[in-house]
Design an enzyme around this catalytic site. Structure first.
Site, short mmCIF file in Angstrom:
data_model
loop_
_atom_site.label_atom_id
_atom_site.label_comp_id
_atom_site.label_asym_id
_atom_site.label_seq_id
_atom_site.Cartn_x
_atom_site.Cartn_y
_atom_site.Cartn_z
N GLY A 1 0.83 -1.20 0.00
CA GLY A 1 0.00 0.00 0.00
C GLY A 1 0.86 1.25 0.00
N GLN B 1 3.09 10.00 1.18
CA GLN B 1 4.38 9.30 1.19
C GLN B 1 5.24 9.64 -0.03
OE1 GLN B 1 2.52 5.26 2.12
NE2 GLN B 1 4.50 5.14 3.15
N CYS C 1 5.85 -0.03 7.31
CA CYS C 1 5.50 1.10 6.45
C CYS C 1 6.71 1.41 5.58
CB CYS C 1 5.16 2.31 7.32
SG CYS C 1 4.77 3.79 6.39
N LEU C 2 6.46 1.70 4.31
CA LEU C 2 7.56 2.02 3.40
C LEU C 2 8.33 3.26 3.85
CD1 LEU C 2 5.72 1.28 0.05
CD2 LEU C 2 7.61 -0.04 1.02
N HIS D 1 -4.34 1.47 7.48
CA HIS D 1 -3.00 2.06 7.53
C HIS D 1 -2.87 3.22 6.53
CE1 HIS D 1 1.54 1.61 7.87
NE2 HIS D 1 1.41 2.30 6.75
N GLU D 2 -3.34 2.99 5.30
CA GLU D 2 -3.18 4.03 4.26
C GLU D 2 -4.09 5.23 4.54
OE1 GLU D 2 -0.62 3.62 2.65
OE2 GLU D 2 -0.43 1.47 2.92
N HIS E 1 -2.65 7.51 6.99
CA HIS E 1 -1.63 8.40 6.43
C HIS E 1 -2.25 9.73 5.98
CE1 HIS E 1 2.26 6.44 6.25
NE2 HIS E 1 1.77 5.34 5.70
NI NI Z 1 2.70 3.46 5.53
#
Ligand code: NI
Length: 168
Positions: A46, A51, A95-96, A137-138, A141
């Site tokens: 995701g 991000q 998380c990226l 999660h997304e 953000h």
């Molecule tokens: Ni994330």
């Protein structure tokens, strides 16, 4: 399409609230296409617009719960809102934007999201397990909320070596 840089935890944008998408135009489509390429290159499941440094309410989630032999599905969610959630799951999340950091987060097991597609059409989509976790999660953000603030605890190096963990 082009990949964009994924910002990491030092970037103040990650902690800001994103604005709604109002123009479903070529610029949005370019952003979504670039995000898709960035996400696929990253190996994550995701990605949210902040991000890649864009404070707009747009996220991508890969639906990994597909029948064997079928391709995983990339879901584009514009201005998403969780309209229903039920059950509970407790597990590792990453998380990226936080490379190599994982923590245990409690999330609903089933989540339904109402969103717009890239042309502004409304739709609803449901996900379970990892997909439900990823929706939460997304969408977090977009409100400047990162998973580390929701973790009951972070995982140790030893625990990381034992299990397969997906990044969002
Ligand atoms: Ni994330």
């Amino acid at each position: 399409m082009a990949t964009r840089n994924i910002v990491t935890k030092e970037e103040p944008l990650l902690y800001k609230k994103s604005r709604p998408v109002k123009a479903f135009d070529a610029r949005l489509h370019q952003l979504l296409d670039d995000m898709a390429e960035t996400l696929l290159a990253s190996g994550g499941v995701g990605l949210a617009a902040p991000q890649v440094g864009v404070l707009r309410r747009a996220v991508l989630v890969i639906e990994t719960n597909v029948p064997e032999g079928e391709d995983e599905q990339l879901i584009e969610l514009i201005n998403p809102e969780i309209v229903e959630s039920s059950g509970e799951q407790y597990g590792a999340e990453g998380c990226l934007s936080f490379p190599d950091e994982y923590g245990l987060v409690r999330r609903p097991m089933d989540v339904t999201v109402r969103a717009q597609d890239r042309n502004g059409e409304f739709f609803t989509v449901s996900g379970t397990g990892l997909t439900a976790r990823c929706f939460c999660h997304e969408i977090d953000h977009l409100d400047g909320v990162v998973f580390t603030t929701l973790c009951e605890r972070m995982l140790t190096q030893e625990e990381l070596e034992q299990g397969k963990i997906e990044e969002q």
